[in-house]
Write an enzyme that holds these catalytic residues in place. Structure first.
Site, PDB file in Angstrom:
ATOM      1  N   LYS A   1      59.594   9.488  -0.372  1.00  0.00           N
ATOM      2  CA  LYS A   1      58.037   9.495  -0.729  1.00  0.00           C
ATOM      3  C   LYS A   1      57.008   9.240  -1.995  1.00  0.00           C
ATOM      4  O   LYS A   1      55.933   8.787  -2.220  1.00  0.00           O
ATOM      5  CB  LYS A   1      57.490  11.147  -0.328  1.00  0.00           C
TER       6      LYS A   1
ATOM      7  N   LYS B   1      66.916   3.400  -1.948  1.00  0.00           N
ATOM      8  CA  LYS B   1      66.346   4.300  -0.610  1.00  0.00           C
ATOM      9  C   LYS B   1      64.676   4.245  -0.577  1.00  0.00           C
ATOM     10  O   LYS B   1      63.670   4.146  -0.881  1.00  0.00           O
ATOM     11  CB  LYS B   1      66.901   5.572  -0.723  1.00  0.00           C
TER      12      LYS B   1
ATOM     13  N   LYS C   1      65.183  10.834 -11.259  1.00  0.00           N
ATOM     14  CA  LYS C   1      63.413  11.820 -11.332  1.00  0.00           C
ATOM     15  C   LYS C   1      63.138  11.917 -13.418  1.00  0.00           C
ATOM     16  O   LYS C   1      62.978  11.612 -13.479  1.00  0.00           O
ATOM     17  CB  LYS C   1      64.296  13.026 -10.370  1.00  0.00           C
TER      18      LYS C   1
END
Ligand code: AQP
Length: 332
Positions: A199, A196, A114
């Site tokens: 969202k 993966k 992130k």
């Protein structure tokens, strides 16, 4: 609460749930209610570790709450609440932060990912995210945490923090165990099947949102990246097909051998269509129930208010004991 093991899990309201969130986590939350005492929440405090539009965050939080109910979480059977409504999570977080090492947090792959994705906002909350996650779990002394495989590292850290606290202050926290299913614990992106499904993926074709309509779901599956041979079988190196087989297996209950014989001699196009149809049909009742619940704001409010009251009552007892253990003076 009945004398059963306690389950805790949470989900971020950073958008509509993906098929990955659904298969890896949320789909199991409903059935677990019959076997365990369950506490589930929408983790809006975690969501602000990346920048959020406040109007959208509020809307997404409400939608996520309704969506959990539409996926089978029953607020009569479980404690279902919104994280920021229960102050004990933030209170315990601080104490756990003081028992978490900088080095441990630096090793978290989610932080590394992130902070790479949001280089202009590598904030302290993003770094200490796992301590807050530990607080979510330990505030209830949960035994089990159903999560996808991507959260395993955070859960191991929660156990280490709990263990460290227990060594310093005397045995107190239960060491939570991950509850990870064998198949579907990591659903991959439809466009880059080694990554993966997430969202926040910028490519809308990479992930199925559980509120996507049937045509959209089928279209996304038709565009799924596969490989250049034409055999439908689960084998190393066939990441795209393996992912589609995993999805089809978890949705239909068929094992890989049954899927291989069902599609023997057929092409990828037929298989992708079948997966798309199975997923869309499976999610249809979720979409219908979500629409019904979303229209009833009063009922939703009643559920999340009562959920927060129950969660606070439960966690307050535990956090008060933690305060005493670390040496804070009793207020009363
Ligand atoms: N692809 C996945 N396969 C299986 N399980 C998954 N989970 C997430 N992605 C997959 C599981 O869903 C639960 C809730 O996840 P979250 O919303 O708290 O956070 P996340 O893991 O960061 O999910 P996303 O979709 O990738 O969100 P963004 O893009 O906002 O970071 C967890 O149990 C997780 O394991």
């Amino acid at each position: 609460m009945e004398d059963k093991k306690l389950i805790f899990s949470g989900i971020q309201p950073t958008g509509t749930f993906t098929l990955g969130n659904y298969i890896g986590a949320v789909r199991n939350w409903g059935p677990l209610q019959d076997q365990y005492n369950c506490i589930y929440c929408v983790v809006d405090m975690h969501a602000i570790t990346v920048r959020q539009d406040p109007v959208k965050l509020r809307q997404n939080t409400m939608n996520s709450y309704a969506l959990l109910m539409a996926c089978g979480v029953d607020p009569e059977k479980s404690i279902l609440f919104i994280q920021s409504h229960v102050k004990t999570h933030a209170e315990l977080n601080w104490i756990l932060c003081c028992n978490t090492q900088f080095g441990e947090l630096s090793r978290m792959t989610q932080f590394k990912d992130k902070s790479q994705r949001h280089p202009d906002d590598v904030n302290a909350g993003l770094f200490t995210y796992p301590s807050l996650m530990a607080a979510d779990i330990l505030a209830y002394n949960a035994d089990l945490v159903p999560v996808g495989i991507d959260q395993k590292q955070h859960l191991e850290l929660a156990r280490n923090i709990a263990q460290r606290f227990n060594q310093r202050y005397g045995d107190f926290f239960t060491l939570p165990e991950p509850y990870i299913q064998e198949i579907g614990a990591k659903v991959m992106s439809l466009q880059e099947p080694t990554k993966k499904m997430s969202k926040s993926d910028e490519n809308p074709n990479a992930c199925i949102l559980i509120l996507d309509d049937k045509d959209t779901i089928i279209r996304k599956f038709k565009r799924a990246v596969t490989d250049s041979d034409a055999e439908i079988c689960y084998r190393e190196g066939k990441d795209g097909i393996n992912n589609l087989m995993t999805i089809y297996s978890t949705i239909t209950g068929k094992d890989f051998a049954a899927i291989e014989s069902e599609f023997a001699g057929k092409g990828y196009g037929d298989f992708k269509l079948a997966v798309g149809e199975a997923v869309a049909d499976h999610l249809e009742p979720v979409r219908t129930e979500f629409a019904r619940l979303s229209a009833d704001k009063e009922y939703l409010k009643k559920c999340y208010t009562e959920g927060a009251e129950k969660a606070l009552r439960y966690s307050q007892r535990i956090v008060s004991k933690v305060y005493r253990k670390v040496g804070f003076v009793d207020r009363t």
